[in-house]
Design a protein around this motif. Sequence first.
Motif, PDB file in Angstrom:
ATOM      1  N   ASP A  55     -17.247   6.460   6.602  1.00 35.97           N
ATOM      2  CA  ASP A  55     -17.565   5.055   6.872  1.00 35.97           C
ATOM      3  C   ASP A  55     -18.493   4.943   8.071  1.00 35.97           C
ATOM      4  O   ASP A  55     -18.483   5.805   8.970  1.00 35.97           O
ATOM      5  N   LEU A  56     -19.248   3.880   8.130  1.00 33.55           N
ATOM      6  CA  LEU A  56     -20.116   3.607   9.258  1.00 33.55           C
ATOM      7  C   LEU A  56     -19.263   3.485  10.521  1.00 33.55           C
ATOM      8  O   LEU A  56     -18.257   2.787  10.538  1.00 33.55           O
ATOM      9  N   GLY A  57     -19.629   4.213  11.558  1.00 35.27           N
ATOM     10  CA  GLY A  57     -18.879   4.223  12.812  1.00 35.27           C
ATOM     11  C   GLY A  57     -17.836   5.316  12.902  1.00 35.27           C
ATOM     12  O   GLY A  57     -17.293   5.578  13.972  1.00 35.27           O
ATOM     13  N   ALA A  58     -17.546   5.964  11.779  1.00 37.01           N
ATOM     14  CA  ALA A  58     -16.534   7.029  11.750  1.00 37.01           C
ATOM     15  C   ALA A  58     -17.135   8.356  12.205  1.00 37.01           C
ATOM     16  O   ALA A  58     -18.350   8.504  12.338  1.00 37.01           O
ATOM     17  N   VAL A  59     -16.270   9.338  12.433  1.00 31.84           N
ATOM     18  CA  VAL A  59     -16.699  10.677  12.834  1.00 31.84           C
ATOM     19  C   VAL A  59     -16.042  11.738  11.955  1.00 31.84           C
ATOM     20  O   VAL A  59     -14.999  11.492  11.352  1.00 31.84           O
ATOM     21  N   ALA A  76     -21.264   8.822  12.723  1.00 34.51           N
ATOM     22  CA  ALA A  76     -22.069   8.055  11.770  1.00 34.51           C
ATOM     23  C   ALA A  76     -22.422   6.683  12.340  1.00 34.51           C
ATOM     24  O   ALA A  76     -21.814   5.672  12.005  1.00 34.51           O
ATOM     25  N   ALA A  77     -23.431   6.669  13.198  1.00 34.16           N
ATOM     26  CA  ALA A  77     -23.886   5.416  13.805  1.00 34.16           C
ATOM     27  C   ALA A  77     -24.869   4.678  12.907  1.00 34.16           C
ATOM     28  O   ALA A  77     -25.206   3.530  13.173  1.00 34.16           O
ATOM     29  N   MET A  78     -25.330   5.344  11.848  1.00 33.30           N
ATOM     30  CA  MET A  78     -26.290   4.706  10.944  1.00 33.30           C
ATOM     31  C   MET A  78     -25.882   4.949   9.494  1.00 33.30           C
ATOM     32  O   MET A  78     -25.209   5.925   9.189  1.00 33.30           O
TER      33      MET A  78
END
Length: 179
Positions: A55-59, A76-78
């Motif tokens: 997901d967006l923002g996840a690691v 995942a910043a993009m």
Amino acid sequence: MEYDIIRGDIAAQSADALVNAAGTSLRMGSGVAGALRRGAGEEINEDAMAKGPVDLGAVAVTDAYDLDAEYVIHAAAMPHYGDGEATSESIRDATRNSLAKADELGCQSLVIPALGCGVAGFDLMEGAEIIGEEIENYEPETLEDVRFIAYSDEEYDAIRAATGSADQSEMTEAGESDR
């Protein structure tokens, strides 16, 4: 938590964990991801892609392979390439989740780039301010040494200005290999 702003090649850094500026697919293409892939070897890209998409923002975390680190935290910043740009929320979430994951892994040192501010198209000054705020507001468990890394002089100056660190007298050089 205090942190240092340094200039250099993230792939030349020595730390417990290095943060990759990733897209949600976790495919390691250019910029920070490309530098880390070249330094670590192609296995890191295969390992990262096997853990995606996220997901967006996840690691997600992989081994650092040939890099001088224990882990690479893929933040995942993009969105996946071509599927949009980074947002202030995705940068904030990716930064916060990177710091939390480093703590969860027991890391004492972490190097983080300007997430979402390269190919993702987010404004560097605004992104650096968000990342700086998240680092300053984070309450670490094991993290002691966080380095916010810039690749170029221009990026370094922008990060310093955005985070209120422009009064520091000298730039810290950290790694000499090409990105």
